[in-house]
Design a protein around this motif. Structure first.
Motif, PDB file in Angstrom:
ATOM      1  N   ALA A   1      20.742 -13.976  -7.861  1.00 56.86           N
ATOM      2  CA  ALA A   1      21.763 -13.778  -8.888  1.00 56.86           C
ATOM      3  C   ALA A   1      22.407 -12.415  -8.678  1.00 56.86           C
ATOM      4  O   ALA A   1      21.868 -11.550  -7.974  1.00 56.86           O
ATOM      5  CB  ALA A   1      21.137 -13.861 -10.287  1.00 56.86           C
ATOM      6  N   ASP A   2      23.567 -12.225  -9.280  1.00 54.04           N
ATOM      7  CA  ASP A   2      24.272 -10.953  -9.202  1.00 54.04           C
ATOM      8  C   ASP A   2      23.600  -9.952 -10.137  1.00 54.04           C
ATOM      9  O   ASP A   2      23.333 -10.271 -11.307  1.00 54.04           O
ATOM     10  CB  ASP A   2      25.733 -11.153  -9.610  1.00 54.04           C
ATOM     11  N   VAL A   3      23.353  -8.732  -9.641  1.00 53.51           N
ATOM     12  CA  VAL A   3      22.702  -7.722 -10.465  1.00 53.51           C
ATOM     13  C   VAL A   3      23.524  -7.396 -11.703  1.00 53.51           C
ATOM     14  O   VAL A   3      22.986  -6.992 -12.743  1.00 53.51           O
ATOM     15  CB  VAL A   3      22.425  -6.449  -9.627  1.00 53.51           C
ATOM     16  N   ALA A   4      24.839  -7.598 -11.629  1.00 52.05           N
ATOM     17  CA  ALA A   4      25.708  -7.303 -12.766  1.00 52.05           C
ATOM     18  C   ALA A   4      25.473  -8.238 -13.943  1.00 52.05           C
ATOM     19  O   ALA A   4      25.862  -7.924 -15.077  1.00 52.05           O
ATOM     20  CB  ALA A   4      27.170  -7.378 -12.336  1.00 52.05           C
TER      21      ALA A   4
ATOM     22  N   ARG B   1      15.677  -5.714 -18.344  1.00 50.85           N
ATOM     23  CA  ARG B   1      14.903  -6.428 -17.325  1.00 50.85           C
ATOM     24  C   ARG B   1      14.941  -5.704 -15.990  1.00 50.85           C
ATOM     25  O   ARG B   1      13.966  -5.691 -15.240  1.00 50.85           O
ATOM     26  CB  ARG B   1      15.430  -7.856 -17.186  1.00 50.85           C
ATOM     27  N   LEU B   2      16.072  -5.090 -15.678  1.00 52.78           N
ATOM     28  CA  LEU B   2      16.158  -4.301 -14.462  1.00 52.78           C
ATOM     29  C   LEU B   2      15.266  -3.063 -14.561  1.00 52.78           C
ATOM     30  O   LEU B   2      14.561  -2.706 -13.607  1.00 52.78           O
ATOM     31  CB  LEU B   2      17.603  -3.883 -14.201  1.00 52.78           C
ATOM     32  N   GLN B   3      15.281  -2.427 -15.711  1.00 55.57           N
ATOM     33  CA  GLN B   3      14.437  -1.253 -15.887  1.00 55.57           C
ATOM     34  C   GLN B   3      12.957  -1.623 -15.797  1.00 55.57           C
ATOM     35  O   GLN B   3      12.150  -0.871 -15.238  1.00 55.57           O
ATOM     36  CB  GLN B   3      14.733  -0.574 -17.217  1.00 55.57           C
ATOM     37  N   ALA B   4      12.601  -2.775 -16.330  1.00 49.61           N
ATOM     38  CA  ALA B   4      11.208  -3.219 -16.240  1.00 49.61           C
ATOM     39  C   ALA B   4      10.784  -3.392 -14.787  1.00 49.61           C
ATOM     40  O   ALA B   4       9.633  -3.094 -14.416  1.00 49.61           O
ATOM     41  CB  ALA B   4      11.026  -4.530 -17.002  1.00 49.61           C
TER      42      ALA B   4
ATOM     43  N   TRP C   1       9.118   3.753 -10.538  1.00 45.32           N
ATOM     44  CA  TRP C   1      10.372   4.501 -10.424  1.00 45.32           C
ATOM     45  C   TRP C   1      10.831   4.921 -11.819  1.00 45.32           C
ATOM     46  O   TRP C   1      10.648   4.178 -12.792  1.00 45.32           O
ATOM     47  CB  TRP C   1      11.437   3.664  -9.748  1.00 45.32           C
ATOM     48  N   PRO C   2      11.473   6.098 -11.942  1.00 42.59           N
ATOM     49  CA  PRO C   2      11.760   6.641 -13.275  1.00 42.59           C
ATOM     50  C   PRO C   2      13.102   6.234 -13.869  1.00 42.59           C
ATOM     51  O   PRO C   2      13.502   6.774 -14.894  1.00 42.59           O
ATOM     52  CB  PRO C   2      11.759   8.151 -13.009  1.00 42.59           C
ATOM     53  N   HIS C   3      13.808   5.293 -13.258  1.00 42.38           N
ATOM     54  CA  HIS C   3      15.172   4.979 -13.685  1.00 42.38           C
ATOM     55  C   HIS C   3      15.255   4.509 -15.130  1.00 42.38           C
ATOM     56  O   HIS C   3      14.513   3.607 -15.551  1.00 42.38           O
ATOM     57  CB  HIS C   3      15.767   3.911 -12.773  1.00 42.38           C
ATOM     58  N   ARG C   4      16.169   5.100 -15.864  1.00 44.53           N
ATOM     59  CA  ARG C   4      16.476   4.652 -17.218  1.00 44.53           C
ATOM     60  C   ARG C   4      17.460   3.484 -17.149  1.00 44.53           C
ATOM     61  O   ARG C   4      18.051   3.205 -16.100  1.00 44.53           O
ATOM     62  CB  ARG C   4      17.118   5.786 -18.013  1.00 44.53           C
ATOM     63  N   ALA C   5      17.655   2.824 -18.281  1.00 41.16           N
ATOM     64  CA  ALA C   5      18.678   1.778 -18.331  1.00 41.16           C
ATOM     65  C   ALA C   5      20.040   2.358 -17.968  1.00 41.16           C
ATOM     66  O   ALA C   5      20.844   1.719 -17.276  1.00 41.16           O
ATOM     67  CB  ALA C   5      18.714   1.154 -19.724  1.00 41.16           C
ATOM     68  N   GLU C   6      20.302   3.607 -18.397  1.00 41.93           N
ATOM     69  CA  GLU C   6      21.579   4.243 -18.079  1.00 41.93           C
ATOM     70  C   GLU C   6      21.741   4.469 -16.581  1.00 41.93           C
ATOM     71  O   GLU C   6      22.860   4.400 -16.044  1.00 41.93           O
ATOM     72  CB  GLU C   6      21.700   5.585 -18.812  1.00 41.93           C
ATOM     73  N   ASP C   7      20.647   4.743 -15.871  1.00 45.49           N
ATOM     74  CA  ASP C   7      20.719   4.941 -14.422  1.00 45.49           C
ATOM     75  C   ASP C   7      21.032   3.631 -13.712  1.00 45.49           C
ATOM     76  O   ASP C   7      21.798   3.602 -12.735  1.00 45.49           O
ATOM     77  CB  ASP C   7      19.403   5.529 -13.906  1.00 45.49           C
ATOM     78  N   TRP C   8      20.448   2.539 -14.192  1.00 45.43           N
ATOM     79  CA  TRP C   8      20.776   1.225 -13.646  1.00 45.43           C
ATOM     80  C   TRP C   8      22.246   0.891 -13.896  1.00 45.43           C
ATOM     81  O   TRP C   8      22.941   0.358 -13.017  1.00 45.43           O
ATOM     82  CB  TRP C   8      19.894   0.158 -14.270  1.00 45.43           C
ATOM     83  N   GLN C   9      22.720   1.194 -15.088  1.00 48.04           N
ATOM     84  CA  GLN C   9      24.111   0.891 -15.404  1.00 48.04           C
ATOM     85  C   GLN C   9      25.057   1.669 -14.492  1.00 48.04           C
ATOM     86  O   GLN C   9      26.051   1.119 -13.997  1.00 48.04           O
ATOM     87  CB  GLN C   9      24.412   1.206 -16.869  1.00 48.04           C
ATOM     88  N   PHE C  10      24.768   2.932 -14.251  1.00 50.34           N
ATOM     89  CA  PHE C  10      25.607   3.717 -13.354  1.00 50.34           C
ATOM     90  C   PHE C  10      25.596   3.114 -11.953  1.00 50.34           C
ATOM     91  O   PHE C  10      26.646   2.995 -11.303  1.00 50.34           O
ATOM     92  CB  PHE C  10      25.120   5.169 -13.294  1.00 50.34           C
ATOM     93  N   ALA C  11      24.415   2.708 -11.472  1.00 46.29           N
ATOM     94  CA  ALA C  11      24.326   2.089 -10.148  1.00 46.29           C
ATOM     95  C   ALA C  11      25.190   0.830 -10.078  1.00 46.29           C
ATOM     96  O   ALA C  11      25.868   0.581  -9.072  1.00 46.29           O
ATOM     97  CB  ALA C  11      22.871   1.764  -9.813  1.00 46.29           C
ATOM     98  N   ARG C  12      25.188   0.042 -11.141  1.00 41.96           N
ATOM     99  CA  ARG C  12      25.995  -1.187 -11.148  1.00 41.96           C
ATOM    100  C   ARG C  12      27.485  -0.870 -11.182  1.00 41.96           C
ATOM    101  O   ARG C  12      28.293  -1.630 -10.648  1.00 41.96           O
ATOM    102  CB  ARG C  12      25.620  -2.061 -12.336  1.00 41.96           C
ATOM    103  N   GLU C  13      27.868   0.247 -11.796  1.00 39.04           N
ATOM    104  CA  GLU C  13      29.286   0.598 -11.887  1.00 39.04           C
ATOM    105  C   GLU C  13      29.834   1.103 -10.560  1.00 39.04           C
ATOM    106  O   GLU C  13      31.030   0.943 -10.286  1.00 39.04           O
ATOM    107  CB  GLU C  13      29.485   1.659 -12.975  1.00 39.04           C
ATOM    108  N   VAL C  14      28.985   1.709  -9.728  1.00 36.43           N
ATOM    109  CA  VAL C  14      29.477   2.259  -8.457  1.00 36.43           C
ATOM    110  C   VAL C  14      29.047   1.421  -7.251  1.00 36.43           C
ATOM    111  O   VAL C  14      29.441   1.726  -6.125  1.00 36.43           O
ATOM    112  CB  VAL C  14      28.996   3.722  -8.265  1.00 36.43           C
ATOM    113  N   GLY C  15      28.250   0.356  -7.490  1.00 38.43           N
ATOM    114  CA  GLY C  15      27.779  -0.462  -6.383  1.00 38.43           C
ATOM    115  C   GLY C  15      27.717  -1.931  -6.732  1.00 38.43           C
ATOM    116  O   GLY C  15      28.208  -2.378  -7.776  1.00 38.43           O
ATOM    117  N   HIS C  16      27.113  -2.682  -5.838  1.00 41.94           N
ATOM    118  CA  HIS C  16      26.970  -4.134  -5.978  1.00 41.94           C
ATOM    119  C   HIS C  16      25.539  -4.494  -5.560  1.00 41.94           C
ATOM    120  O   HIS C  16      24.862  -3.725  -4.890  1.00 41.94           O
ATOM    121  CB  HIS C  16      27.962  -4.863  -5.074  1.00 41.94           C
TER     122      HIS C  16
END
Length: 307
Positions: free
Chosen positions: A29-32, A38-41, A48-63
């Motif tokens: 499935a698409d990460v977006a 669920r991604l943070q989990a 890994w220490p990523h917050r939900a906000e870090d995942w969101q930033f990754a999705r905004e600048v990548g695929h």
């Protein structure tokens, strides 16, 4: 497939105490399209220490892609961050610990490489993923030292030029200096990082020669990217960030393990916590040992995923 049975293999009708799972039906499935929680989990499951906000930033600048099982649990992820049509960094490659030997990571990586065919790539590999990347043709280059801890304020380093807070008008100069150091333009990414970051820069003869950005990430803040041509300049632009986060968690990822810069980090409370290996496919990385006033290098990564 699954197999049920008592410890002695008898079929006495008793409910077995455990269930052995041999295989999973997995779909992509698409990460977006996946909930951030669920991604943070998934990232928490591998420490890994990523917050939900870090995942969101990754999705905004990548695929990227995720692997899901029959009940939509997220079993793995892999992302890419394009810079133009010829280059990309790869990151956020995670496989649930219980499935790391079942090929999910390789399956996702091959999908990423297929979707981005024709590019050259860089990534930063954990020890657990080294064999996978090598099997796909990636070549290891140099170690990244993950330095982190409670920042400790120190004496202001001597500098002939004053360090100043970066402003919106400095974005073009920061982008150009980053391109010289990184080897390709990351204009879109740098603009997004600039929005989220506090930055300090150092000018010489009217030109920007060093900068350091710092933004919220993980357990606290991360300093990066940092670009300079001289160790003293790199120390000068990072020092204000250390001062501003005195007593708080701060992280910086660097390829340098000797000289003035890593010594400054250690004295500032940022000691080596872990290492990863920078790897490439299709083109070598810039050697940080070649740094000079005319040859700026990346002293600190934006992140493992972003480079």
């Amino acid at each position: 497939m699954s197999e049920l049975g008592g410890k002695d293999g008898s079929a006495d009708g008793a409910l077995p105490p455990s269930l052995m799972v041999d295989a999973f039906d997995v779909r992509v499935a698409d990460v977006a399209d996946i909930d951030l929680e669920r991604l943070q989990a998934l990232s928490i499951s591998v420490g890994w220490p990523h917050r939900a906000e870090d995942w969101q930033f990754a999705r905004e600048v990548g695929h990227g892609f995720v692997a899901l099982d029959e009940i939509d649990r997220v079993l793995g992820s892999a992302m890419w961050f394009p810079h133009g049509d010829e280059f990309a960094t790869i990151g956020m490659v995670i496989t649930s610990p219980r499935l790391q030997s079942l090929g999910v990571g390789e399956w996702l990586m091959k999908r990423v490489l297929s979707a981005t065919a024709g590019r050259t790539y860089r990534l930063n590999a954990t020890r657990a993923a080294l064999a996978l990347y090598r099997s796909l043709g990636f070549i290891g280059h140099r170690t990244v030292f993950q330095c982190q801890g409670q920042a400790r304020r120190g004496d202001r380093p001597p500098s002939a030029e004053p360090v100043r807070r970066l402003e919106a008008a400095d974005l073009a100069a920061v982008t150009a200096l980053d391109e010289r150091a990184f080897g390709t333009s990351r204009a879109g990414l740098i603009a997004r990082l600039f929005e989220q970051s506090v930055g300090y820069g150092l000018e010489r003869d009217g030109a920007l020669v060093a900068f350091a950005l710092c933004r919220p990430f993980g357990r606290g803040h991360v300093v990066g990217p940092v670009v300079a041509g001289l160790d003293e300049d790199a120390v000068a632009v990072v020092h204000p960030h250390v001062d501003e986060h005195d007593g708080r968690f701060l992280r910086l990822d660097t390829h340098l393990d000797e000289g003035i810069f890593p010594l400054f980090l250690a004295r500032s409370g940022l000691r080596v916590f872990d290492t990863v290996l920078s790897m490439s496919l299709g083109a070598p990385l810039t050697d940080p040992a070649t740094r000079s006033p005319d040859h700026p290098v990346t002293y600190a990564l934006a992140s493992h995923a972003l480079g």
